[in-house]
Write a protein that holds these residues in place. Structure first.
Motif, short mmCIF file in Angstrom:
data_model
loop_
_atom_site.label_atom_id
_atom_site.label_comp_id
_atom_site.label_asym_id
_atom_site.label_seq_id
_atom_site.Cartn_x
_atom_site.Cartn_y
_atom_site.Cartn_z
N VAL A 266 -4.54 -0.24 -8.61
CA VAL A 266 -3.29 -0.69 -8.97
C VAL A 266 -2.30 -0.11 -7.58
CG1 VAL A 266 -1.11 0.06 -10.37
CG2 VAL A 266 -3.26 -0.51 -11.51
N VAL A 267 -2.39 0.77 -7.35
CA VAL A 267 -1.64 1.32 -6.04
C VAL A 267 -1.99 0.31 -4.88
CG1 VAL A 267 -1.27 3.22 -4.53
CG2 VAL A 267 -1.40 3.67 -6.69
N VAL A 268 -3.31 0.17 -4.43
CA VAL A 268 -3.60 -0.65 -3.49
C VAL A 268 -3.23 -2.19 -3.56
CG1 VAL A 268 -5.84 -1.78 -2.36
CG2 VAL A 268 -5.85 0.96 -2.84
N GLY A 269 -3.31 -2.48 -5.02
CA GLY A 269 -2.91 -4.07 -5.37
C GLY A 269 -1.50 -4.19 -4.77
N ILE A 270 -0.50 -3.18 -5.27
CA ILE A 270 0.75 -3.12 -5.16
C ILE A 270 0.97 -3.20 -3.36
CG2 ILE A 270 2.93 -1.83 -5.19
CD1 ILE A 270 1.97 -1.03 -8.04
N LEU A 271 0.37 -2.37 -2.83
CA LEU A 271 0.54 -2.17 -1.25
C LEU A 271 0.01 -3.62 -0.79
CD1 LEU A 271 -0.63 1.50 -0.67
CD2 LEU A 271 1.53 0.55 -0.52
N VAL A 272 -0.86 -4.19 -1.16
CA VAL A 272 -1.43 -5.33 -0.26
C VAL A 272 -0.37 -6.45 -0.71
CG1 VAL A 272 -2.96 -7.19 -0.82
CG2 VAL A 272 -4.09 -4.73 -0.45
N LEU A 273 0.15 -6.48 -1.70
CA LEU A 273 1.17 -7.51 -2.12
C LEU A 273 2.60 -7.36 -1.51
CD1 LEU A 273 0.12 -8.14 -5.75
CD2 LEU A 273 -0.40 -9.69 -3.93
N THR A 274 3.03 -6.22 -1.16
CA THR A 274 4.29 -5.86 -0.60
C THR A 274 4.42 -5.38 0.78
OG1 THR A 274 4.08 -3.57 -1.62
CG2 THR A 274 5.04 -5.43 -2.92
N THR A 275 3.15 -5.07 1.42
CA THR A 275 3.55 -4.44 2.86
C THR A 275 2.38 -5.18 3.90
OG1 THR A 275 1.91 -2.61 2.47
CG2 THR A 275 4.33 -2.28 1.86
N ASP A 276 2.69 -4.87 5.11
CA ASP A 276 1.81 -5.37 6.08
C ASP A 276 0.95 -4.15 6.57
OD1 ASP A 276 0.57 -6.48 8.25
OD2 ASP A 276 2.13 -6.34 9.68
N LEU A 277 -0.53 -4.26 6.10
CA LEU A 277 -1.35 -3.36 6.18
C LEU A 277 -2.21 -3.14 7.57
CD1 LEU A 277 -2.65 -3.20 2.44
CD2 LEU A 277 -0.93 -1.65 3.76
N ARG A 278 -1.90 -4.16 8.55
CA ARG A 278 -2.60 -4.00 9.65
C ARG A 278 -2.65 -2.98 10.30
NH1 ARG A 278 -0.17 -9.60 12.34
NH2 ARG A 278 1.67 -8.85 10.77
N GLY A 279 -1.60 -2.09 10.57
CA GLY A 279 -1.49 -0.74 10.93
C GLY A 279 -2.43 0.27 10.33
N VAL A 280 -2.76 -0.20 9.24
CA VAL A 280 -3.79 0.99 8.47
C VAL A 280 -5.27 0.81 9.01
CG1 VAL A 280 -4.39 1.83 6.24
CG2 VAL A 280 -2.03 1.08 6.57
N ILE A 281 -5.72 -0.48 9.84
CA ILE A 281 -7.01 -0.53 9.72
C ILE A 281 -7.61 0.73 10.49
CG2 ILE A 281 -8.54 -2.04 10.94
CD1 ILE A 281 -6.63 -4.40 10.08
N GLY A 282 -6.79 1.08 11.95
CA GLY A 282 -7.39 2.10 12.60
C GLY A 282 -7.38 3.36 12.13
N PHE A 283 -6.36 3.69 11.33
CA PHE A 283 -6.24 4.77 10.37
C PHE A 283 -7.64 4.97 9.45
CE2 PHE A 283 -5.17 7.01 6.44
CZ PHE A 283 -4.50 8.21 7.00
N SER A 284 -7.72 3.98 8.81
CA SER A 284 -8.89 3.78 7.95
C SER A 284 -10.12 3.64 8.71
CB SER A 284 -9.00 2.57 6.81
OG SER A 284 -10.00 2.59 6.13
#
Length: 123
Positions: free
Chosen positions: A30-48
């Protein structure tokens, strides 16, 4: 973590048939789904990526310490895996690596504090 009760009770529920922490998986979905729909996650790729590479580096270092009879592959494979993880980690954007390192350090501190309190309460 669920079996060790490191999570809140509701999240620590282990499915009787599949033996997975199904409530935690649902909450995370649920949390990831909400984040995917509401934010730009490109910055998280390096972190992950840093977190995954650290995990695999630790796995390779741990496999290196196994006795010969329990090893699946020669130690050279573990050394190459560890070196590969480190090389890839240092090529990530420095902000991602620093952020991941800070989050990891904070998690270690929180874990130490919470297990310290729980350990002293049991005695």
């Amino acid at each position: 973590m669920a079996r060790n009760r490191d999570l809140p009770t509701w999240l620590a529920a282990v499915h009787p048939r599949y033996q997975v922490p199904h409530h935690a998986e649902l909450a995370l979905a649920v949390v990831v789904g909400i984040l995917v729909l509401t934010t730009d996650l490109r910055g998280v790729i390096g972190f992950s990526s840093f977190g995954v590479l650290l995990y695999y580096a630790i796995a390779n270092a741990s496999a290196f310490t196994q006795p010969a009879g329990r090893r699946r592959w020669p130690r050279a494979v573990n050394v190459l895996g560890l070196i590969g993880c480190v090389v890839l980690a240092v090529t990530l954007p420095w902000r991602s690596a620093v952020t991941a390192a800070v989050v990891l350090a904070a998690a270690v501190v929180v874990r130490k504090v919470t297990t310290g309190r729980a350990g002293s309460a049991r005695n």
